[in-house]
Design a protein around this motif. Sequence first.
Motif, PDB file in Angstrom:
ATOM      1  N   SER A  64       0.817  -1.216   0.000  1.00  0.00           N
ATOM      2  CA  SER A  64       0.000   0.000   0.000  1.00  0.00           C
ATOM      3  C   SER A  64       0.846   1.259   0.000  1.00  0.00           C
ATOM      4  N   GLN A  68       0.407   4.133  -2.740  1.00  0.00           N
ATOM      5  CA  GLN A  68       0.029   5.490  -2.355  1.00  0.00           C
ATOM      6  C   GLN A  68       1.118   6.493  -2.711  1.00  0.00           C
ATOM      7  N   SER A 181      -3.103  -9.660  -3.355  1.00  0.00           N
ATOM      8  CA  SER A 181      -4.083  -8.581  -3.408  1.00  0.00           C
ATOM      9  C   SER A 181      -5.429  -9.087  -3.882  1.00  0.00           C
ATOM     10  N   THR A 767      -9.628   1.051   2.805  1.00  0.00           N
ATOM     11  CA  THR A 767      -8.575   0.151   3.273  1.00  0.00           C
ATOM     12  C   THR A 767      -8.783  -1.272   2.793  1.00  0.00           C
ATOM     13  N   GLU A 771      -7.580  -0.475  -1.442  1.00  0.00           N
ATOM     14  CA  GLU A 771      -6.146  -0.770  -1.373  1.00  0.00           C
ATOM     15  C   GLU A 771      -5.798  -2.091  -2.063  1.00  0.00           C
TER      16      GLU A 771
END
Length: 840
Positions: A64, A68, A181, A767, A771
């Motif tokens: 993450s 980001q 993921s 989240t 994400e």
Amino acid sequence: MKSWRWRCRAGAFRSALAVMLLGLGFAQTVHEQGTCAAAEAPQNLTQPLYKDTAKEGPGVDFLSAFVQSFLNTVQSNPFPTDLILKMIDDPVSVLSDTDTIKEALVYEVGFLVCVAIGVLYIILMPIVGFFLACCRCCGNCGGKMYQKQTSSLHCDRRILYFGTFVTTLIIFAGNICMFRSNEALKVSVEHGPVDINNTIGNIHTFITAVPKAIDHVVDESNKTIDEVTRNLDSIGARLGTEIQRRFRGTLDPALHSVKRLNQEISNTSVQLDKLNLSLAQLQSSADRLQANITAVKNEVNHTLSNPRCHSCSNLINELQKLTLDTTITIPSLREFQSAVDEVIRMNLQSKIDEVNQYFNSIPQRVTNDTKDVVQKSKQQLDDIKGQISQVSSEIQLSALEDVSGSLNQVQSEIDRVLPEVEQAEHIRWGVCVALSCAVLLVVVCNLLGLALGPLGLNPKADPIKRSCTADCGGTFLMMGAGFSFIFSWLFMLLVLLLFLLGGNTYTLLCRPWNNGQLLKFIDTSGLIAVDPASALQNINVSDIYRDCEKNQPLWTTLHLNERVDLEDLLNVSKYTAQIQQDFESTDITLSSVTLLSPEIKDQLGDASAKAQTFDASALTQQMNNVSNINLNTTADKLEQLSSLQEEDIKGELLNEAMQLRKIQSDIETIIIPQLENLNSTIKSLQSTPEKINGTVGEVLSRVGTAQDFLNTNTTQIVKTESRRFLDCQLDYFTTYADWAKLTITQQVGRCGPVASAVDSAEVILCTNMLEPLNAFWFSLGWCMIFFIPSIIFSIKLSKYYRRMKYSDGNDGPPLTAANVPVYGNHIIMNHLPRAQMKFT
């Protein structure tokens, strides 16, 4: 006439309003208590129980930060407040407004650059792959199965090998991230409905808890009013008992002394009766013995007077001692008996009962005298209860009902689409697994090529004679490159779409949500329409969220102190003054009571004086005289005298001596026990006059003190206890008013669940879902980027492992697999090797 004044009447509308607000603070049942027991402060409001909110799932925390950071680099512009407001205000004209479009494109320039790179990748990769394939088919671009043998061959192979190995590892790492993921997103979607339901349920609980709390405190206020009503109904028992208690402190000692005197007089009367009975019995026995002694005395005198009785004249004087004094009297006994009888005739017990009856009637007197004011007060309490019961309907809860209705619609919509979402998620998960497996296929081909190539390669072997194992390794490398060309542009198209969706969602929603810019935007944008008359006019969402994070009550969160003067409304002193004045118009009458009349007091004094005259010393002397009589001495002398006489005289004297001994025996067996019994009775009575005198003195002293206390303090006692009773009832409201301030300002509507719901929504959306989605496309794009060096390294490295069709032959022309020289398109059949110089 002793009286007190008390007043009660209905308050004005402000009084009713204040009592209604007080009702919101009544959260505890009032327990049974004494007349003026201290009002107990209610317990804190019980806060509702909430379910656990969404927690961060397994997620992809390891990736993450990279995603980001990449998105922050791509979109480094601040939150576009003005641009979004333009789109919200007039979404139709925005599409034709060139300035707005230009502003949007400038804001999205980072994304546009990435999109351009992605589009270039999508276009070039298949084109390059197509031309590379065509070129190799024509024997160019490395397609010719010939490898020139140079001195740097092995070094080049190693460089290409490690380049391919490193890029494969990087792609494999990205592929692992894709699997991770994808699985994290699957778990988040599976848990998402439960987390959303819990979040909505918590909001429901909070919304429904507010009106329930209002209803609860209204019900509790009714209980308090009912308790005050019961106190008024039992005002006689409560107030009258307290008045009695104040009187009893002085009255009981006086009544106790009177009871003790009455008991002592009763006991003395019983002892006197016993004494008189003993005296009568003793007198009867003494009279009978006196008669017997007299008869014997006459016979002895007759015998001694006989001329034939020799020496009998000497006993004539002894004969005079044959007597028994039967007169047993107590001169003061009559007066003592008269005094006791006089006190008994007073009937002190009836006086005690009369006083007790008077004081036992005080509660009923209080009830009768306060009947009107109690009825009036109860009517007013009923009116207040009716007003308080309307609080729930008068408080505007329509906004909460609207929110609750919206939540119900959201819940219904979630339940409706949930099966479709689950099915779509299953398809998505399968597609993503297929994509991950496709990338894994390239990795596997590269790894097999990297493993089989070196395993089957003999560096000294001729390229046209390489082993099948090495040839398979080179083929796998070419397969990996081919699959890369086939999949890369399609996968990059998916990366581009997910990048635009997830990246903009993060930069426009999650990032400003996390740093608070989104709430500030809502505050300043005017998106939420607020009624000017509403309590929310000067409150922004950021402040509400910040207060709710601290679990502050609605009073603090909504700044209700700016609109409601709670101190003024809960100031009950301005209402109680008039109530006290009204209650003072009611009289409670307690007539005077005389404990002992002056006549009785005088009689008690006379009786005490007469009791002091009782003297039993004369009676004691008389009993001693009787007990000292001894007839056996005279009988002995008669027997001695009989020995000197003739037979007939002797017989008479002996018979008379025997009679005297019998009389003496009767004295010892009858008279002496009676004397002892009489003596015991007299001893028990000897201390009685003194005791009676002391008790009478105590009675007169205490009764006088009690009478003076009643005469001077009855009015004040009634007034004091009445005021205390009134203050006690008013203290309920005062105590609850103070508690209501604390409850309303610190406990009602703690909005921590609202902030938790907002945080839970952020966790669920940003989240747990966004994400993993961003991590997936980032990992896939990562793999696609490294497909390019992987293709280059794999194609170039494969030539070092594949079996060649042509080979160099000792600096001569290339040879075929049959060692035939080739010049252009002509085959030279004979080949003469060159001479070589060898050094030995």
